[in-house]
Enzyme design. Structure first.
Site, PDB file in Angstrom:
ATOM      1  N   GLY A 154     -49.388 101.767   6.230  1.00  0.00           N
ATOM      2  CA  GLY A 154     -50.674 102.030   6.968  1.00  0.00           C
ATOM      3  C   GLY A 154     -51.837 101.708   5.967  1.00  0.00           C
ATOM      4  N   ARG A 155     -51.403 101.511   4.874  1.00  0.00           N
ATOM      5  CA  ARG A 155     -52.469 100.988   3.952  1.00  0.00           C
ATOM      6  C   ARG A 155     -52.017 100.211   2.895  1.00  0.00           C
ATOM      7  NH1 ARG A 155     -53.833 106.430   0.284  1.00  0.00           N
ATOM      8  NH2 ARG A 155     -51.819 107.188   0.536  1.00  0.00           N
ATOM      9  N   LYS A 164     -51.950  98.466  -2.515  1.00  0.00           N
ATOM     10  CA  LYS A 164     -51.945  99.802  -1.870  1.00  0.00           C
ATOM     11  C   LYS A 164     -53.359 100.191  -1.656  1.00  0.00           C
ATOM     12  CE  LYS A 164     -50.329 104.404  -1.906  1.00  0.00           C
ATOM     13  NZ  LYS A 164     -49.241 105.496  -2.564  1.00  0.00           N
ATOM     14  N   ASP A 209     -57.687 105.436   7.489  1.00  0.00           N
ATOM     15  CA  ASP A 209     -58.822 104.654   7.212  1.00  0.00           C
ATOM     16  C   ASP A 209     -58.142 103.365   6.388  1.00  0.00           C
ATOM     17  OD1 ASP A 209     -58.020 105.755   4.644  1.00  0.00           O
ATOM     18  OD2 ASP A 209     -60.142 106.547   4.425  1.00  0.00           O
ATOM     19  N   ARG A 264     -37.423 100.883   2.458  1.00  0.00           N
ATOM     20  CA  ARG A 264     -37.180 102.415   2.289  1.00  0.00           C
ATOM     21  C   ARG A 264     -36.297 102.842   3.341  1.00  0.00           C
ATOM     22  NH1 ARG A 264     -42.750 104.220   1.359  1.00  0.00           N
ATOM     23  NH2 ARG A 264     -43.904 102.272   0.641  1.00  0.00           N
ATOM     24  N   ASP A 275     -39.302 108.268   4.480  1.00  0.00           N
ATOM     25  CA  ASP A 275     -39.781 106.784   4.475  1.00  0.00           C
ATOM     26  C   ASP A 275     -40.523 106.721   2.901  1.00  0.00           C
ATOM     27  OD1 ASP A 275     -41.472 109.468   5.544  1.00  0.00           O
ATOM     28  OD2 ASP A 275     -43.221 108.134   5.132  1.00  0.00           O
ATOM     29  N   ASN A 276     -40.258 107.824   2.233  1.00  0.00           N
ATOM     30  CA  ASN A 276     -40.697 107.560   0.893  1.00  0.00           C
ATOM     31  C   ASN A 276     -39.194 107.509  -0.132  1.00  0.00           C
ATOM     32  OD1 ASN A 276     -43.423 107.774   1.573  1.00  0.00           O
ATOM     33  ND2 ASN A 276     -43.384 109.916   1.167  1.00  0.00           N
ATOM     34  N   ASP A 290     -43.789 105.505  -3.787  1.00  0.00           N
ATOM     35  CA  ASP A 290     -44.975 106.170  -3.307  1.00  0.00           C
ATOM     36  C   ASP A 290     -45.398 107.745  -3.900  1.00  0.00           C
ATOM     37  OD1 ASP A 290     -45.111 104.687  -1.441  1.00  0.00           O
ATOM     38  OD2 ASP A 290     -44.834 105.693   0.360  1.00  0.00           O
TER      39      ASP A 290
HETATM   40  P1  AMP Z   1     -47.045 109.162   2.832  1.00  0.00           P
HETATM   41  O1  AMP Z   1     -46.598 110.445   3.054  1.00  0.00           O
HETATM   42  O2  AMP Z   1     -48.373 109.469   2.093  1.00  0.00           O
HETATM   43  O3  AMP Z   1     -46.389 108.116   1.987  1.00  0.00           O
HETATM   44  O4  AMP Z   1     -47.616 108.540   3.913  1.00  0.00           O
HETATM   45  C1  AMP Z   1     -47.055 108.534   5.181  1.00  0.00           C
HETATM   46  C2  AMP Z   1     -47.604 107.600   6.146  1.00  0.00           C
HETATM   47  O5  AMP Z   1     -48.992 107.784   6.267  1.00  0.00           O
HETATM   48  C3  AMP Z   1     -47.350 106.048   6.046  1.00  0.00           C
HETATM   49  O6  AMP Z   1     -47.121 105.550   7.094  1.00  0.00           O
HETATM   50  C4  AMP Z   1     -48.592 105.800   5.148  1.00  0.00           C
HETATM   51  O7  AMP Z   1     -48.770 104.313   5.355  1.00  0.00           O
HETATM   52  C5  AMP Z   1     -49.713 106.403   5.970  1.00  0.00           C
HETATM   53  N1  AMP Z   1     -51.083 106.695   5.503  1.00  0.00           N
HETATM   54  C6  AMP Z   1     -51.219 107.598   4.495  1.00  0.00           C
HETATM   55  N2  AMP Z   1     -52.517 107.316   3.964  1.00  0.00           N
HETATM   56  C7  AMP Z   1     -53.198 106.617   4.801  1.00  0.00           C
HETATM   57  C8  AMP Z   1     -54.272 106.066   4.780  1.00  0.00           C
HETATM   58  N3  AMP Z   1     -55.223 106.648   4.161  1.00  0.00           N
HETATM   59  N4  AMP Z   1     -54.650 105.228   5.984  1.00  0.00           N
HETATM   60  C9  AMP Z   1     -53.676 104.722   6.627  1.00  0.00           C
HETATM   61  N5  AMP Z   1     -52.365 104.964   6.675  1.00  0.00           N
HETATM   62  C10 AMP Z   1     -51.895 106.024   5.716  1.00  0.00           C
HETATM   63 MG    MG Z   2     -45.142 107.045   1.887  1.00  0.00          MG
END
Ligand code: AMP
Ligand code: MG
Length: 518
Positions: A111-112, A131, A143, A201, A270-271, A280
């Site tokens: 997502g980012r 990232k 965002d 992942r 996913d991490n 992550d």
């Molecule tokens: P995380 O648990 O932080 O690894 O993120 C879980 C999911 O949310 C993943 O698909 C990330 O890409 C997405 N994600 C986390 N923060 C953001 C952000 N600020 N903008 C877009 N996607 C995000």
């Molecule tokens: Mg993640």
């Protein structure tokens, strides 16, 4: 404008680098094609500047010394330069799914994060990923940005973990900008360039399984086998062998984490890296005072990812991975029994987790106590130490580090460790048993201390150290980020000039909270 020869040389190197990344065919993962990823340029980042730079990672990627001084470097690694790249070489966001906090979360994806491609140097191929480079089709409500705070934390911790000898994604640089980003408060944007052999992942496999895309699932597994465990191809069942590799590397990673008091904070599937890398970095933390139930993520209200549960959660996550790979297992069996056999085989491989983890942790703990031979009762000795540490909230890192000063002959060297315990009687009782156990070892105190200091770090990324570097960086003083990174690159060395980085956390550190917000 005229360049000095060295700057011209750097520019040429940077142009080469950009050309390599911007020229198709790109890396093997991206060649898997459109079912796996979406290509798009990074979102523009306003007036970017360099915040942190790992010369070591740059050298590992074959970049010439000083490359970060070329203005093109910041433009490339904040993503701005990718806006001119040809369509078939653009950065890419990959799609994955996963279980978050124990619940199926459906489609997630980068997502980012944007894959830039891969660089080959000294026979090693490493993928680069930005990232925080803007929204992607997988951003959902996000965002697409990362804030300076979390980017510095990931930069510092991934470099620190590498030097602790723990498998991890690495960091090349952090690029900052004054561009505002809304979290609980308004912060500023940053882009972290991270580096790994692969960013695949567990959730990538789960995604294609859940969507019944078995061909894509097989292509992904074949990609990982081809690149990272070609020996799996010789096994009776290459996909089971791939699962066995993941079981082994994940079990080893849990030993590494538990042994230094590292809490990941968000062990969602996913991490979890298919290669067993720490990936992550979000609300992670190294424990200061030991608490077996420590929860480093303020958002983890149930304590699912508490320190003591990490190995079990890793095992649970491996079940999810096995489920995702299930359709690929058992091809050698007759179709009438294939499905049953596949489950049986997978269960057998998963059982290998405990067989790998338990003895490896015992061995590691023995090394941390400076014991060369295995003896009955070692386990109990270790468990009792943890109990006393837990009851006293004794500092994890300093307890183990200071045990090296204990003498096997008398209590003359006890004080540095003993002083970390409020209940001195309990510590003394344990120390006497430890001393008795040391008497059975042939090594002298000095030799044992040297060995212990190689496995018990003096320096870890304590939350308050990161926080100090972040606060300075917010004021545009990036020197503390680099100073801290330099200290953390030699975690086992005494570095007496940096003693303050090894001390107990100050009182204000108690109020630090880390959440999923990054
Ligand atoms: P995380 O648990 O932080 O690894 O993120 C879980 C999911 O949310 C993943 O698909 C990330 O890409 C997405 N994600 C986390 N923060 C953001 C952000 N600020 N903008 C877009 N996607 C995000
Ligand atoms: Mg993640």
């Amino acid at each position: 404008m005229s360049f000095s020869p060295s700057i011209a040389g750097l520019s040429a190197a940077l142009t080469d680098l950009s050309n390599t990344l911007a020229t198709p065919p790109s890396n093997a993962f991206a060649r898997l094609g459109g079912s796996f990823l979406t290509r798009l340029p990074a979102a523009p980042l306003a007036a970017p500047y360099l915040v942190g730079f790992s010369a070591e990672t740059a050298a590992r990627l074959g970049m010439p010394e000083g490359i970060e001084r070329d203005p093109g470097f910041v433009e490339l690694f904040c993503g701005n330069a990718t806006r001119d790249w040809p369509a078939d070489a653009l950065p890419y966001a990959s799609v994955y799914s996963g279980h978050q906090f124990g619940v199926w979360a459906g489609q997630l994806g980068d997502g980012r994060a944007l894959g830039l491609g891969e660089l080959e140097h000294d026979g090693e191929r490493l993928e680069l990923q930005l990232k925080g480079a803007g929204r992607t089709p997988y951003s959902r409500m996000g965002d697409g940005r990362a804030v300076l705070r979390s980017s510095i934390r990931e930069y510092l911790c991934s470099e620190a973990m590498h030097h602790l000898g723990i498998p991890t994604t690495r960091a090349l640089c952090v690029i900052g900008s004054d561009q505002p980003v809304r979290r609980e408060t308004i912060e500023t944007a940053a882009v972290l360039t991270r580096v790994a052999p692969s960013f695949v992942r567990f959730g990538h496999f789960e995604h294609f399984y859940a969507n019944d895309r078995i061909d894509a699932l097989r292509a992904l597994a074949d990609h990982v086998i081809e690149r990272f465990c070609p020996h799996c191809k010789e096994a009776d069942d290459p996909y089971l062998a791939l699962l066995a590799e993941a079981v082994r590397s994940t079990a080893d990673l849990m030993v590494d984490w538990q042994a230094v008091g590292f809490c990941h904070g968000v062990m969602n599937t996913d991490n979890m890296s298919i290669l067993g890398l720490t990936i992550d970095y979000g609300p992670f933390g190294f424990m200061d005072g030991f608490d077996a139930g420590h929860i480093c993520n303020h958002s983890d209200t149930q304590g699912r990812y508490a320190y003591r549960l990490q190995p079990q959660i890793a095992y649970w996550n491996l079940f999810c991975l096995a489920q995702g790979l299930l359709p690929l297992f058992g091809a050698r069996h007759d179709e009438s029994v294939r499905a049953d056999k596949a489950v049986e085989d997978a269960q057998h491989v998963l059982a290998g987790f405990r067989e790998r983890f338990a003895p490896a942790l015992e061995n590691r703990m023995r090394a941390k106590l400076g014991l060369e031979q295995a003896r009955d009762g070692d386990d109990a000795l270790v468990n009792r130490l943890f109990e006393v540490m837990h009851a006293n909230r004794a500092d994890f890192t300093l307890t183990f580090r200071n045990l090296a000063r204990l003498s096997k002959h008398d209590a003359s060297g006890d004080a540095p460790a003993r002083d970390l315990f409020l209940d001195r009687v309990a510590f003394d009782a344990w120390a006497n048993d430890y001393r008795a156990r040391l008497a059975a070892e042939s090594r002298d105190d000095t030799t044992r201390a040297i060995a212990m200091n190689r496995v018990n770090p003096k320096f870890v990324l304590r939350n308050h150290l990161a926080e100090t570097a972040i606060q300075r960086a917010k004021e545009k003083d990036f020197s503390e980020v680099e100073r801290l990174a330099t200290v953390l690159r030699r975690p086992f060395d005494e570095q007496p000039e940096h003693a303050s980085y090894a001390g107990l956390p100050p009182d204000w550190a108690n109020s630090l909270e880390v959440s999923c917000s990054s």
